[in-house]
Design a protein around this motif. Structure first.
Motif, PDB file in Angstrom:
ATOM      1  N   PRO A 310      24.491  81.902  17.211  1.00 37.56           N
ATOM      2  CA  PRO A 310      25.259  81.809  15.960  1.00 37.56           C
ATOM      3  C   PRO A 310      24.986  80.521  15.173  1.00 37.56           C
ATOM      4  CG  PRO A 310      26.685  82.210  17.890  1.00 37.56           C
ATOM      5  CD  PRO A 310      25.294  82.103  18.398  1.00 37.56           C
ATOM      6  N   LYS A 311      24.757  79.420  15.873  1.00 39.33           N
ATOM      7  CA  LYS A 311      24.549  78.150  15.142  1.00 39.33           C
ATOM      8  C   LYS A 311      23.254  78.229  14.318  1.00 39.33           C
ATOM      9  CE  LYS A 311      23.843  73.534  16.491  1.00 39.33           C
ATOM     10  NZ  LYS A 311      22.723  73.473  17.341  1.00 39.33           N
ATOM     11  N   GLU A 312      22.227  78.734  14.938  1.00 41.19           N
ATOM     12  CA  GLU A 312      20.935  78.819  14.251  1.00 41.19           C
ATOM     13  C   GLU A 312      21.005  79.850  13.116  1.00 41.19           C
ATOM     14  OE1 GLU A 312      21.313  78.456  17.508  1.00 41.19           O
ATOM     15  OE2 GLU A 312      20.280  76.534  17.745  1.00 41.19           O
ATOM     16  N   LEU A 313      21.738  80.946  13.364  1.00 40.60           N
ATOM     17  CA  LEU A 313      21.895  81.955  12.317  1.00 40.60           C
ATOM     18  C   LEU A 313      22.645  81.355  11.124  1.00 40.60           C
ATOM     19  CD1 LEU A 313      21.662  84.830  11.247  1.00 40.60           C
ATOM     20  CD2 LEU A 313      23.679  85.464  12.557  1.00 40.60           C
ATOM     21  N   ALA A 314      23.682  80.548  11.418  1.00 38.07           N
ATOM     22  CA  ALA A 314      24.463  79.938  10.331  1.00 38.07           C
ATOM     23  C   ALA A 314      23.567  78.986   9.510  1.00 38.07           C
ATOM     24  CB  ALA A 314      25.653  79.178  10.920  1.00 38.07           C
ATOM     25  N   THR A 315      22.711  78.230  10.192  1.00 35.06           N
ATOM     26  CA  THR A 315      21.810  77.307   9.468  1.00 35.06           C
ATOM     27  C   THR A 315      20.878  78.106   8.556  1.00 35.06           C
ATOM     28  OG1 THR A 315      21.857  75.911  11.428  1.00 35.06           O
ATOM     29  CG2 THR A 315      20.187  75.381   9.775  1.00 35.06           C
ATOM     30  N   LEU A 316      20.380  79.218   9.085  1.00 34.51           N
ATOM     31  CA  LEU A 316      19.476  80.043   8.284  1.00 34.51           C
ATOM     32  C   LEU A 316      20.201  80.614   7.064  1.00 34.51           C
ATOM     33  CD1 LEU A 316      16.749  81.509   7.908  1.00 34.51           C
ATOM     34  CD2 LEU A 316      17.601  83.323   9.388  1.00 34.51           C
ATOM     35  N   ILE A 355       7.866  83.563  17.401  1.00 38.99           N
ATOM     36  CA  ILE A 355       6.523  83.952  17.873  1.00 38.99           C
ATOM     37  C   ILE A 355       6.061  83.046  19.019  1.00 38.99           C
ATOM     38  CG2 ILE A 355       5.766  85.076  15.727  1.00 38.99           C
ATOM     39  CD1 ILE A 355       3.990  82.684  15.179  1.00 38.99           C
ATOM     40  N   ARG A 356       6.693  81.881  19.152  1.00 34.94           N
ATOM     41  CA  ARG A 356       6.387  81.042  20.322  1.00 34.94           C
ATOM     42  C   ARG A 356       6.999  81.674  21.572  1.00 34.94           C
ATOM     43  NH1 ARG A 356       8.730  77.232  23.685  1.00 34.94           N
ATOM     44  NH2 ARG A 356      10.747  77.376  22.661  1.00 34.94           N
ATOM     45  N   LEU A 357       8.295  81.956  21.510  1.00 28.18           N
ATOM     46  CA  LEU A 357       8.978  82.460  22.708  1.00 28.18           C
ATOM     47  C   LEU A 357       8.643  83.914  22.990  1.00 28.18           C
ATOM     48  CD1 LEU A 357      12.589  81.011  22.589  1.00 28.18           C
ATOM     49  CD2 LEU A 357      10.829  80.560  24.291  1.00 28.18           C
ATOM     50  N   ASN A 420      13.849  71.688  26.835  1.00 29.29           N
ATOM     51  CA  ASN A 420      14.489  72.919  26.365  1.00 29.29           C
ATOM     52  C   ASN A 420      13.419  73.933  25.947  1.00 29.29           C
ATOM     53  OD1 ASN A 420      13.532  72.234  23.859  1.00 29.29           O
ATOM     54  ND2 ASN A 420      15.469  72.588  22.804  1.00 29.29           N
ATOM     55  N   VAL A 421      12.246  73.825  26.574  1.00 30.57           N
ATOM     56  CA  VAL A 421      11.112  74.635  26.129  1.00 30.57           C
ATOM     57  C   VAL A 421      11.362  76.146  26.271  1.00 30.57           C
ATOM     58  CG1 VAL A 421       9.807  74.707  28.311  1.00 30.57           C
ATOM     59  CG2 VAL A 421       8.575  74.601  26.140  1.00 30.57           C
ATOM     60  N   ASP A 422      12.284  76.522  27.171  1.00 32.45           N
ATOM     61  CA  ASP A 422      12.578  77.951  27.345  1.00 32.45           C
ATOM     62  C   ASP A 422      13.652  78.445  26.365  1.00 32.45           C
ATOM     63  OD1 ASP A 422      10.770  78.297  29.405  1.00 32.45           O
ATOM     64  OD2 ASP A 422      12.198  77.701  30.944  1.00 32.45           O
ATOM     65  N   SER A 423      14.224  77.530  25.590  1.00 29.68           N
ATOM     66  CA  SER A 423      15.333  77.938  24.704  1.00 29.68           C
ATOM     67  C   SER A 423      14.852  78.164  23.270  1.00 29.68           C
ATOM     68  CB  SER A 423      16.416  76.862  24.638  1.00 29.68           C
ATOM     69  OG  SER A 423      16.657  76.338  25.888  1.00 29.68           O
ATOM     70  N   PHE A 424      15.630  79.001  22.580  1.00 33.44           N
ATOM     71  CA  PHE A 424      15.362  79.270  21.168  1.00 33.44           C
ATOM     72  C   PHE A 424      15.898  78.110  20.332  1.00 33.44           C
ATOM     73  CE2 PHE A 424      16.816  81.267  17.118  1.00 33.44           C
ATOM     74  CZ  PHE A 424      15.591  81.702  16.650  1.00 33.44           C
ATOM     75  N   ASP A 425      15.006  77.321  19.792  1.00 30.91           N
ATOM     76  CA  ASP A 425      15.426  76.121  19.063  1.00 30.91           C
ATOM     77  C   ASP A 425      14.495  75.898  17.857  1.00 30.91           C
ATOM     78  OD1 ASP A 425      16.355  73.649  18.263  1.00 30.91           O
ATOM     79  OD2 ASP A 425      15.262  72.559  19.815  1.00 30.91           O
TER      80      ASP A 425
END
Ligand code: HEM
Length: 515
Positions: A310-316, A355-357, A420-425
């Motif tokens: 949700p945080k990343e969606l809100a930023t977008l 596309i990275r993850l 945090n390389v495995d996380s969506f960031d």
């Protein structure tokens, strides 16, 4: 052939059965990631078969895929070749003979050049607008749940139909898998991804000359049939003798017209492959095969990540709202130019992070060592060197490389500051001049290296020809969907299922567009 100091599963030392079963299990990307994580520190190379080495780490892309390395594709790709009228008809992706590939590519590379984007853009826009309207009428207005995963695939297929032969395939309109085209492509990937681990099996089964001669249909897939029908129509126009029909056959802004132009210009040119009808068909089929499911998978990943972050969606959403308020985006679908502007920086970071993850093709991109002197591979610090012998197959699985903190979390030092390389960031990709903060403190120079190390579209001379088109499509439809349905919500996360059949496909992305 694999040097004994390269670690890996014991069974893989003796037989390719290990990797065949691993791919059959459909979770091989995670299995390979775990193996690399287990051996990291000791070895960047992992043995996945008696003759197959998987690599991950800084600098290996260059060492394996650089043009001067001249490593051809392995027979994994040969299994993906189609049979048309009893003969192999390789698409650009599947051709393994590098000389043939060079001649094919010379013939059609122009059709994929960056400069063609402007001409392809209206075709993408028309399908995008049709897609948005259909979703509005069929689901949002009715407050009905939608299988967004299916519809994103329908969108990707329809766009490729439109781009390749100016004809949508009808998936969005009919809300179903027309003529079981998706199903048959899916079945192809399921079969070839597994059989490609022991390609000689394909010679005994699907490509067995007796089977091909007596039992196999002339054209074996519904999408090939569809493409063949449209090709015949276009050729009839071209050969009709009427100037207006000829012009409409090669004057359309689609791939088929470009391929036909290449055919008329290249006849007699020795540096190019003869453009037979079989090759034309392979190129059309190749486009849909290479460009539909890959985009669908990537789009599903983008929306899954956004709807579960949700945080990343809100930023977008904030970025898109500001861009709308400033008149910086065309509604309902941003232009390619706008999507590359400073107004949509975070949007691009979201797509890059997805596309990275979630690289759409998540098996090692196999190449063969052909140099009798072998292929030297150096460790990132330059301290160690292993020479792979002639005949060894080597590849990098983008899924594994993209989870290597040494590459995609360059400020990561040791376990005291976990990666945090495995996380969506998405914020890891933010450039220094952005008003938002780069979450990992990556510098612009580091971002450039990361960008260079993204293997989603492969690298070197066999890298994806459709990358520009794919990026244009995604940079349009992602913001367009979020702007149209800003309140969309995932219905039930537990329905999300993943299956790796080379394409890292998913099912179960159910969404309410207007809750
Ligand atoms: C997100 C979308 C896409 C992804 C992730 C993707 C990925 C790839 C990858 C990894 C390869 C190389 C495979 C290898 O080295 O083994 C490739 C090749 C290729 N792709 Fe794409 N692709 C995408 C979309 C497209 C589209 C839209 C088209 C067509 C318009 C396309 C056309 C091709 C072609 C023709 C090749 C063969 C290039 C050659 O060998 O010369 N791709 N793609």
């Amino acid at each position: 052939l694999v040097p004994s100091r390269i670690p890996g599963p014991l069974l893989a030392k003796f037989t390719d059965l290990w990797r065949l079963l691993s791919v059959y299990g459909r979770n091989t990307h995670e299995e390979q990631d775990k193996l690399h994580k287990r051996y990291r520190g000791r070895s960047d190379l992992v043995r996945l078969g008696p003759n197959l080495v998987s690599a991950s780490g800084p600098g290996y892309i260059q060492q394996i895929y650089a043009i001067d390395k001249k490593l051809p594709k392995s027979n994994f790709y040969a299994t993906f070749q189609n049979i048309v009228n009893g003969r192999r008809a390789a698409s650009l992706v599947a051709v393994t003979d590098e000389a043939v590939h060079a001649r094919m590519k010379r013939l059609v590379a122009n059709a994929y050049a960056l400069s063609t984007l402007v001409e392809f853009e209206p075709l993408v826009d028309s399908t995008t607008n049709f897609f948005l309207d259909t979703l509005q009428q069929r689901f949002a207005a009715e407050k009905k749940e939608i299988d967004l995963g299916f519809y994103l695939q329908a969108y990707a297929f329809d766009v490729m139909g439109e781009l390749t032969m100016s004809r949508r395939l009808g998936f969005i309109e009919q809300g179903m898998d027309v003529n079981n085209i998706m199903k048959s492509i899916d079945a192809n990937f399921e079969y070839f991804s597994v059989i490609g681990q022991m390609p000689w099996l394909d010679e005994l089964l699907g490509k067995n000359p007796m089977y091909v001669k007596y039992f196999r249909k002339n054209v074996s897939s519904p999408i090939l049939k569809f493409a063949q029908q449209l090709l015949q129509e276009r050729l009839q126009h071209l050969e009709s003798g009427k100037e207006s029909e000829k012009e409409s056959a090669i004057g359309k802004p689609d791939f088929l017209a470009r391929f036909l132009q290449a055919k008329s210009q290249a006849s007699g040119d020795e540096g190019t492959e003869p453009m037979t009808d079989g090759l034309l068909l392979s190129l059309m089929f190749g486009n849909i095969n290479a460009g539909a499911d890959t985009i669908a998978t990537t789009l599903r990943a983008v929306f899954y990540y956004l709807l579960t972050h949700p945080k990343e969606l809100a930023t977008l959403k904030q970025e898109l709202q500001t861009a709308q308020d400033n008149g910086a985006v065309t509604m309902s679908c941003p232009t390619w130019h706008e999507s590359q502007s400073e107004h949509l920086v975070y949007t691009r970071c979201v797509i890059k992070e997805a596309i990275r993850l979630w690289p759409a093709l998540s098996l090692p991109l196999e190449r063969v060592v052909v140099d009798p002197a072998g292929l030297p591979l150096h460790s990132p610090d330059g301290e160690d060197k292993i020479v792979l012998k002639q005949g060894t197959i080597v590849g990098i699985n983008p899924y594994v490389l993209h989870r290597d903190p040494r590459v995609f979390d360059p400020n990561f030092t040791d376990s005291s500051s976990p990666s945090n390389v495995d996380s969506f960031d998405p914020a890891r990709w933010l450039p220094s001049n952005s008003s938002l903060k780069n979450s990992r403190g990556n510098t612009d120079a580091q971002l450039k290296t990361m960008e260079h190390d993204l293997l989603t579209f492969s690298a070197g001379k066999r890298s994806c020809l459709g990358k520009n088109i794919a990026m244009m499509e995604m940079c349009k439809v992602v913001p367009a969907l979020i702007m149209k349905f800003p309140n969309m919500q995932l219905v039930d996360k537990s329905r999300w299922k993943v299956k790796n059949a080379w394409v890292l496909a998913q099912t179960g992305l159910f969404v309410k567009l207007n809750p």
